[in-house]
Design an enzyme around this catalytic site. Structure first.
Site, PDB file in Angstrom:
ATOM      1  N   GLN B 195      33.982  44.265  28.119  1.00 39.37           N
ATOM      2  CA  GLN B 195      33.939  43.207  29.271  1.00 39.37           C
ATOM      3  C   GLN B 195      33.098  42.107  29.414  1.00 39.37           C
ATOM      4  O   GLN B 195      31.285  42.848  29.462  1.00 39.37           O
ATOM      5  CB  GLN B 195      33.661  43.826  30.764  1.00 39.37           C
ATOM      6  N   GLY B 236      38.123  41.762  41.732  1.00 41.53           N
ATOM      7  CA  GLY B 236      38.783  42.215  40.266  1.00 41.53           C
ATOM      8  C   GLY B 236      38.115  40.925  39.247  1.00 41.53           C
ATOM      9  O   GLY B 236      37.190  40.464  39.823  1.00 41.53           O
ATOM     10  N   HIS B 237      37.890  41.365  37.946  1.00 41.01           N
ATOM     11  CA  HIS B 237      37.093  40.444  36.820  1.00 41.01           C
ATOM     12  C   HIS B 237      37.807  38.907  36.481  1.00 41.01           C
ATOM     13  O   HIS B 237      39.543  39.249  37.266  1.00 41.01           O
ATOM     14  CB  HIS B 237      36.738  41.269  35.595  1.00 41.01           C
ATOM     15  N   ASN B 238      37.328  38.127  36.769  1.00 41.49           N
ATOM     16  CA  ASN B 238      37.519  36.506  36.339  1.00 41.49           C
ATOM     17  C   ASN B 238      38.147  35.914  37.948  1.00 41.49           C
ATOM     18  O   ASN B 238      38.193  34.475  37.441  1.00 41.49           O
ATOM     19  CB  ASN B 238      38.868  37.128  35.357  1.00 41.49           C
TER      20      ASN B 238
END
Lengths: 326, 326, 326
Positions: B195, B236-238
């Site tokens: 990540q 969450g990511h992004n």
């Protein structure tokens, strides 16, 4: 490119220069000269078609959508291939291999080679950290806890009454081995039941930030090898997870439930206590499973039923409501 | 009273003494002589009618419900007016402006003027804390993290792989910049995807206790200016949040979703991954949004549909069930 | 056995040797010679029938299912009896009764007799810890906080703006007294409302790992005596819980709601703000209560309705859908 093909087990597409130098990975929309990207989700085909990435790893059936001049690696598992390439560019940080002067390590604790202990971390009596363990700043490893080789214990995490396998990632703020929520209810006052078990975590397990795993009441709570647990997940006492289960953010498993191998619980879902979830079961986001499931079942709703049935019911209810409001 | 009218932009009602001395703020049911209170929710009109508060800020249409002798400030935005008055009585604590002797500050970290660092806090290499930042006890600011002027990093919070704006409040136990939940699933073992992104947090953002925000996989996770995030929220990511979004307790946003400006997610709701939530969308508590929404949409249910439609469906189902059970 | 009968208030069954020596407690499936177990859940009768436990505490109506040679204690409340016996074998750890050299205790804090303060814990000015309090490693007790006799403050927990009763268990990572989520919303920017109340926690309260309890906006947030709160629970500002409430994992209570005595909120459920939940109400897992309830109500669904009605509606919807798909 030839080296990346080897790392990822992918095939160099016709016209891709094996000597092309790739210097980094990047997402499709920002990748440029020197970058390799990946396409794994149909939703991102437009980004693929307009990407300036020098190279991309992609499934063969999307190859003809590539922009001119993009060098392709073809793979049936492009996301896995990308992961392997990205690991080559960004190897995991092994830690400093030393104990910070502000850390507290009890004299009876046993530390293997190359163990890193961060600022203000605490390692209690008879704890055992194997080779290469990294305990980040402010984390706590309790009395008699064992931590397998290569495992990372994140910032401010706390471990007690547990044994952790090798190569695990326990993210910041995880709480493992806390008292199970066991008590006898009564109008005279609820009475705690001592929680005498431990938490046994297998190898290569990931546990997300601020997730909580209670120790068993008498038997142990068990997390099988290769399980991936996301942030803010609750695992109750006596729960058993088989191998490779995936539990996504904010999901919960109630006490004494069993998840067999490769069960997937989507975000914000829940599993009731004392039931058995069969191998490969997939529970949809925001669903609640209240009974044993069949292997490979795909379930949704609350109480959860087969997902197709759930979405059909929602459609029927919408239709009936529409008909009535005419 | 005249000063409080000015602070809050409210108008002194007829008969209210501009020289009345107000010494504190208090809720309607406990306020007494010397206190000013507020009325903002119709549910509390009875408490207003029987309150002993010396003064109250209230919308003009409720003014005639005031008990005799209560001095009124009239405002179309009484809650905002109350907030402004309360800030005057209770200005924010600026922190001690010093680094506690038990804190660890790396030699390469840069601290602006009047920075406060609490007991056992850790500031890692190349971190940059601007003027007036307060890092509370036990908090962790990781390598290369930047924190804007006037921001508060709460007790035991941990920041890594992120840049934080000015005048933010990051409450105790928040985890920002943790590894996104990205991996390739396979029966041979799930493989992590590195990540590589960061978390970018704007100005005047509040993030509640024990909430978690993962760093991006490649792009960054972005939280826009003025967002208010409650306790135990997962981002969450992004994910990208626009300006002024409000995410209430225990809600979650799955990876790669976009919330445009002024979206409101009520408590325990969820947004699926890879979708776009249009400006001003309001998602009801305990609802799950699975598709892109329309601007200003009010949605409920799982999958979420227009809220009116959801409540109509619930009513129709109740009616049918009642009819059948006769 | 005679001593265990006395401890648990149970009756030695015919044929049970009062002099039989019991050395430990254990679950039915692993108990062996020297162990006493318990049967409390019908689901575990098969494990009871095949257990090797030397003894078991059980309700009289299951006594005839016992394997030959097992000594029985008969009790109408076998789980409570087991809890009492297990406490006799595993008394609570009183703590070391000393302050660790790495802890920070402000000179104005007052510590009673036998107080334990762990590594890197912080006790701020004017805090007051009564006899036998245990503050575990890395925990934080803020300015002016009071903690009653015998209470345990878990690893890395943080307390501010609160008063805690006696004999409480506050598990690792709990956040008590954080800023309530109160602000005035506006397109010009949301404006915080100062949160001036405290959190008042009664005696014998348990609060699970990483749970969060916000302080009141003006009035206080109150948790009554004997409440049991599980992990990852959110309690909003101004909430009032009566005596003996049970709030199971990942449930949440929105601001200004009142739970009267002995309310039970099952896992992942939610209570809306500004409502009153009557005594003895039971809200099913994953349900959302949006209105005041009746005493002893059993509710399910979202919005929650009587549980029987909810499950009947689900059955009717399934039937209609089945009929239509023919």
């Amino acid at each position: 490119m030839a080296a990346l093909a080897e790392i990822s087990g992918a095939i160099l597409a016709d016209g891709a220069d094996p000597d092309l130098l790739i210097e980094d990975v990047a997402p499709l929309d920002v990748a440029d000269a020197g970058h390799i990207s990946f396409l794994d989700n149909r939703k991102y085909v437009p980004a693929f078609e307009t990407s300036s990435a020098a190279a991309c790893i992609v499934a063969p059936n999307f190859a003809d959508r590539a922009p001119d001049g993009m060098a392709l690696l073809l793979s049936e598992t492009p996301y896995r291939g990308y992961a392997q390439i990205a690991h080559a560019f960004y190897p995991a940080d092994p830690g400093a291999g030393s104990v910070h002067v502000t850390a507290f390590v009890d004299a009876t604790a046993v530390l293997g080679a190359d163990v890193t202990v961060g600022q203000n971390a605490v390692i209690e009596s008879d704890a055992h950290l194997e080779t290469g363990v990294v305990v980040e700043a402010g984390a706590f490893v309790g009395r008699g806890v064992t931590v397998g080789a290569g495992t990372m214990v994140g910032l401010g995490a706390s471990l007690s009454h547990c044994d952790i396998g090798a190569n695990c990632q326990l993210h910041p703020g995880v709480r493992i081995g806390t008292r199970g929520f066991g008590f006898d209810m009564s109008a005279d006052g609820h009475l705690d039941v001592p929680q005498l078990g431990r938490v046994i975590v297998g190898d290569s397990v990931e546990i997300g930030a601020n997730s909580t795993i209670d120790r068993g009441a008498g038997p142990d709570t068990v997390i099988g090898d290769g399980c991936k647990i996301d942030n803010l997940v609750q695992i109750g006492h006596n729960v058993r997870l088989g191998k490779g289960c995936v539990v996504i953010a904010q999901a919960g498993v109630a006490g004494s439930a069993t998840l067999e191998d490769f069960v997937i619980l989507a975000a914000q879902s829940g599993v009731a206590g004392h039931i058995t979830v069969a191998p490969g079961t997939r529970l949809a986001a925001r669903s609640g499973l209240m009974r044993d499931s069949e292997p490979q079942a795909k379930l949704a709703g609350n109480p959860a039923i087969p997902a197709k049935e759930y979405f059909r019911q929602m459609a029927v209810l919408a239709k009936i409501t529409k008909d009535r409001s005419r």
